[in-house]
Design a protein around this motif. Structure first.
Motif, mmCIF file in Angstrom:
data_model
loop_
_atom_site.group_PDB
_atom_site.id
_atom_site.type_symbol
_atom_site.label_atom_id
_atom_site.label_comp_id
_atom_site.label_asym_id
_atom_site.label_seq_id
_atom_site.Cartn_x
_atom_site.Cartn_y
_atom_site.Cartn_z
ATOM 1 N N SER A 1 -24.777 46.976 55.593
ATOM 2 C CA SER A 1 -26.072 46.498 56.077
ATOM 3 C C SER A 1 -27.231 47.201 55.371
ATOM 4 O O SER A 1 -28.367 46.748 55.441
ATOM 5 C CB SER A 1 -26.192 46.726 57.588
ATOM 6 O OG SER A 1 -26.001 48.102 57.887
ATOM 7 N N GLU B 1 -27.686 36.834 46.263
ATOM 8 C CA GLU B 1 -26.770 37.929 46.603
ATOM 9 C C GLU B 1 -26.699 38.118 48.118
ATOM 10 O O GLU B 1 -25.620 38.360 48.682
ATOM 11 C CB GLU B 1 -27.231 39.228 45.936
ATOM 12 C CG GLU B 1 -27.024 39.273 44.424
ATOM 13 C CD GLU B 1 -28.146 38.593 43.678
ATOM 14 O OE1 GLU B 1 -29.122 38.163 44.342
ATOM 15 O OE2 GLU B 1 -28.054 38.459 42.436
ATOM 16 N N LYS B 2 -27.859 38.010 48.800
ATOM 17 C CA LYS B 2 -27.884 38.152 50.258
ATOM 18 C C LYS B 2 -27.192 36.972 50.936
ATOM 19 O O LYS B 2 -26.485 37.127 51.932
ATOM 20 C CB LYS B 2 -29.347 38.249 50.732
ATOM 21 C CG LYS B 2 -29.493 38.759 52.165
ATOM 22 C CD LYS B 2 -29.034 40.205 52.288
ATOM 23 C CE LYS B 2 -29.192 40.718 53.721
ATOM 24 N NZ LYS B 2 -28.681 42.087 53.859
ATOM 25 N N GLN C 1 -23.511 37.517 50.693
ATOM 26 C CA GLN C 1 -23.067 38.532 51.640
ATOM 27 C C GLN C 1 -22.966 37.945 53.046
ATOM 28 O O GLN C 1 -21.999 38.194 53.776
ATOM 29 C CB GLN C 1 -24.027 39.722 51.638
ATOM 30 C CG GLN C 1 -23.541 40.870 52.511
ATOM 31 C CD GLN C 1 -24.652 41.834 52.892
ATOM 32 O OE1 GLN C 1 -25.700 41.428 53.373
ATOM 33 N NE2 GLN C 1 -24.412 43.120 52.666
ATOM 34 N N GLN C 2 -23.949 37.155 53.447
ATOM 35 C CA GLN C 2 -23.939 36.554 54.783
ATOM 36 C C GLN C 2 -22.765 35.591 54.947
ATOM 37 O O GLN C 2 -22.158 35.515 56.015
ATOM 38 C CB GLN C 2 -25.268 35.839 55.043
ATOM 39 C CG GLN C 2 -26.437 36.785 55.231
ATOM 40 C CD GLN C 2 -27.706 36.061 55.616
ATOM 41 O OE1 GLN C 2 -27.753 34.832 55.644
ATOM 42 N NE2 GLN C 2 -28.748 36.815 55.921
ATOM 43 N N MET D 1 -34.917 34.363 50.394
ATOM 44 C CA MET D 1 -33.669 35.130 50.441
ATOM 45 C C MET D 1 -32.930 34.967 49.112
ATOM 46 O O MET D 1 -32.777 33.860 48.614
ATOM 47 C CB MET D 1 -32.797 34.642 51.604
ATOM 48 C CG MET D 1 -31.546 35.478 51.821
ATOM 49 S SD MET D 1 -30.550 34.886 53.200
ATOM 50 C CE MET D 1 -31.652 35.124 54.559
ATOM 51 N N THR D 2 -32.438 36.070 48.524
ATOM 52 C CA THR D 2 -31.756 36.028 47.236
ATOM 53 C C THR D 2 -30.337 35.491 47.389
ATOM 54 O O THR D 2 -29.754 35.498 48.475
ATOM 55 C CB THR D 2 -31.692 37.428 46.618
ATOM 56 O OG1 THR D 2 -30.902 38.269 47.462
ATOM 57 C CG2 THR D 2 -33.091 38.011 46.472
ATOM 58 N N LYS E 1 -27.775 49.583 51.641
ATOM 59 C CA LYS E 1 -27.650 49.284 50.224
ATOM 60 C C LYS E 1 -26.240 48.749 49.960
ATOM 61 O O LYS E 1 -25.259 49.455 50.140
ATOM 62 C CB LYS E 1 -27.906 50.548 49.406
ATOM 63 C CG LYS E 1 -27.964 50.294 47.905
ATOM 64 C CD LYS E 1 -28.316 51.565 47.146
ATOM 65 C CE LYS E 1 -28.386 51.305 45.653
ATOM 66 N NZ LYS E 1 -28.712 52.543 44.894
ATOM 67 N N TYR E 2 -26.154 47.498 49.562
ATOM 68 C CA TYR E 2 -24.844 46.868 49.408
ATOM 69 C C TYR E 2 -24.577 46.495 47.951
ATOM 70 O O TYR E 2 -25.509 46.394 47.141
ATOM 71 C CB TYR E 2 -24.756 45.614 50.289
ATOM 72 C CG TYR E 2 -25.746 44.534 49.922
ATOM 73 C CD1 TYR E 2 -25.411 43.521 49.028
ATOM 74 C CD2 TYR E 2 -27.022 44.532 50.460
ATOM 75 C CE1 TYR E 2 -26.323 42.541 48.678
ATOM 76 C CE2 TYR E 2 -27.947 43.552 50.128
ATOM 77 C CZ TYR E 2 -27.583 42.556 49.231
ATOM 78 O OH TYR E 2 -28.488 41.574 48.884
ATOM 79 N N PRO F 1 -23.915 43.821 45.295
ATOM 80 C CA PRO F 1 -24.112 42.370 45.211
ATOM 81 C C PRO F 1 -22.851 41.652 44.710
ATOM 82 O O PRO F 1 -22.095 42.195 43.907
ATOM 83 C CB PRO F 1 -25.260 42.238 44.212
ATOM 84 C CG PRO F 1 -25.231 43.494 43.410
ATOM 85 C CD PRO F 1 -24.731 44.565 44.323
ATOM 86 N N TYR G 1 -27.637 28.959 49.683
ATOM 87 C CA TYR G 1 -28.696 29.325 48.741
ATOM 88 C C TYR G 1 -29.288 28.077 48.084
ATOM 89 O O TYR G 1 -30.488 27.885 48.038
ATOM 90 C CB TYR G 1 -28.114 30.269 47.684
ATOM 91 C CG TYR G 1 -29.112 30.785 46.690
ATOM 92 C CD1 TYR G 1 -30.126 31.648 47.091
ATOM 93 C CD2 TYR G 1 -29.034 30.419 45.355
ATOM 94 C CE1 TYR G 1 -31.039 32.146 46.179
ATOM 95 C CE2 TYR G 1 -29.948 30.904 44.436
ATOM 96 C CZ TYR G 1 -30.939 31.766 44.851
ATOM 97 O OH TYR G 1 -31.854 32.248 43.938
#
Length: 354
Positions: A43, A4-5, A8-9, A1-2, A45-46, A48, A72
């Motif tokens: 959910s 950026e994700k 977001q989470q 998982m990046t 294209k978001y 970053p 992360y």
């Protein structure tokens, strides 16, 4: 998982736990427009969350420093220092290409035993992908040396993103070098496909071409085929099918689907009927015809396809000057299901099969 994700989470977690899913209140606290917040939380294209934005959000939400990145870094993020040695030429394009990868945090040309210094923050998988798929395949790279930081014994100062590479004039040599790089990557990708057992493309002009007839001659149990029968293919198809059947073992079970279209003439239809009867004189051969419009497939193969399945182990999809081979069990199984579905449609044309 990046990262950026992960960020977001974490922002979604704050929205749910501390703001009861009230986006307007959270946007006001972050001093951003609600539409901007929606882009960060989308959910699909978001947008970053950058390093700078993450630090700003942490201050406004009274979070501990790097709170947005905690999960992360907890997921085995390592620091890698890579030294790259070039052979001839200025590695300008190499430096520019590295800037496209977010896990590369710093890259610079240097004096000394190596020519380029790179700092990478990534998981082991991300590091390997970048190193083996990009860095080592770049034209001119002759050596890489990697050191890994000990995360429990390190510190760093924060710094703004810095990008300072002088522009360089293009030349025919650079064009050739760029082609060499793309060709290396193409060959490396093909090697990966071979190792993974996915579909591979066999060209007629390969140095060591794989012979289609050889595949059939070495079958031990059964061969399934779907082939287009029309005025352009009839003569070649009749000749080749009879030749293949004569060279395979007599006990091999042949199941052949001949794909036609609704515009087939009466003369061609009679030739097709005679050809089918000739093939079925062999008691181990069964032939059915199916119109292309009745062919059903899956989301990856919409139309009728020319395929051969040998012993339920290998699938071959024929093209004009090449054929694609699949030998991974799930790939062969997928095409087996497609063939079986259309075999039933051809065998029982008055029924409807999904």
């Amino acid at each position: 998982m990046t990262i950026e994700k992960i960020r977001q989470q974490y922002l979604k977690h704050i929205l749910e736990e501390e703001y009861d899913n009230n986006r307007a209140s959270l946007a006001k606290k972050l001093n951003i427009a609600p539409t901007t917040l929606n882009k960060y939380l989308s959910s699909g294209k978001y947008r970053p969350i950058s390093d700078r934005t993450a630090r700003q959000f942490e201050k406004k939400l009274n979070c501990t420093k790097n709170a947005f990145d905690y999960a992360y870094h907890r997921e085995s993020i390592n620091i890698y220092y890579v030294r790259v040695t070039f052979s001839g030429g200025h590695p300008h394009e190499f430096l520019c290409s590295l800037h496209r990868h977010s896990i590369v945090k710093e890259a610079s040309a240097q004096y000394g035993e190596s020519d380029i210094f790179i700092k990478i923050e990534a998981t082991e998988e991300e590091y390997q992908c970048l190193t083996f798929n990009n860095i080592r395949l770049f034209p001119g790279v002759i050596k890489t040396t990697t050191s890994q930081a000990l995360n429990t014994s390190r510190w760093q100062r924060s710094q703004a993103e810095y990008f300072q590479i002088a522009s360089e004039k293009q030349s025919p040599h650079k064009v050739v070098q760029r082609y060499i790089y793309s060709k290396r990557k193409e060959l490396y990708d093909e090697l990966q496909m071979l190792d993974k057992g996915n579909e591979i493309i066999v060209h007629s002009d390969d140095i060591n071409p794989l012979n289609y007839q050889e595949l059939l001659e070495n079958a031990d149990d059964n061969i399934k085929m779907s082939l287009f029968y029309n005025h352009r293919t009839q003569d070649r198809l009749e000749e080749e099918l009879l030749k293949y059947r004569a060279k395979t073992k007599p006990e091999i079970q042949y199941r052949i689907l001949l794909i036609t279209n609704e515009r087939i003439s009466s003369d061609l239809y009679q030739k097709l009927k005679n050809f089918t009867e000739k093939l079925e004189k062999d008691r181990n051969t069964k032939v059915y015809t199916i119109e292309e419009r009745d062919w059903t497939s899956d989301r990856l193969e919409r139309n009728g396809i020319t395929l051969t399945i040998v012993d339920d182990l290998v699938v071959s999809i024929l093209n004009r000057r090449s054929f694609t081979l699949g030998f991974k069990p799930e790939v062969v199984s997928r095409y087996n299901k497609i063939f079986a579905r259309n075999w039933k449609i051809a065998k029982y044309p008055t029924r409807f099969y999904k």
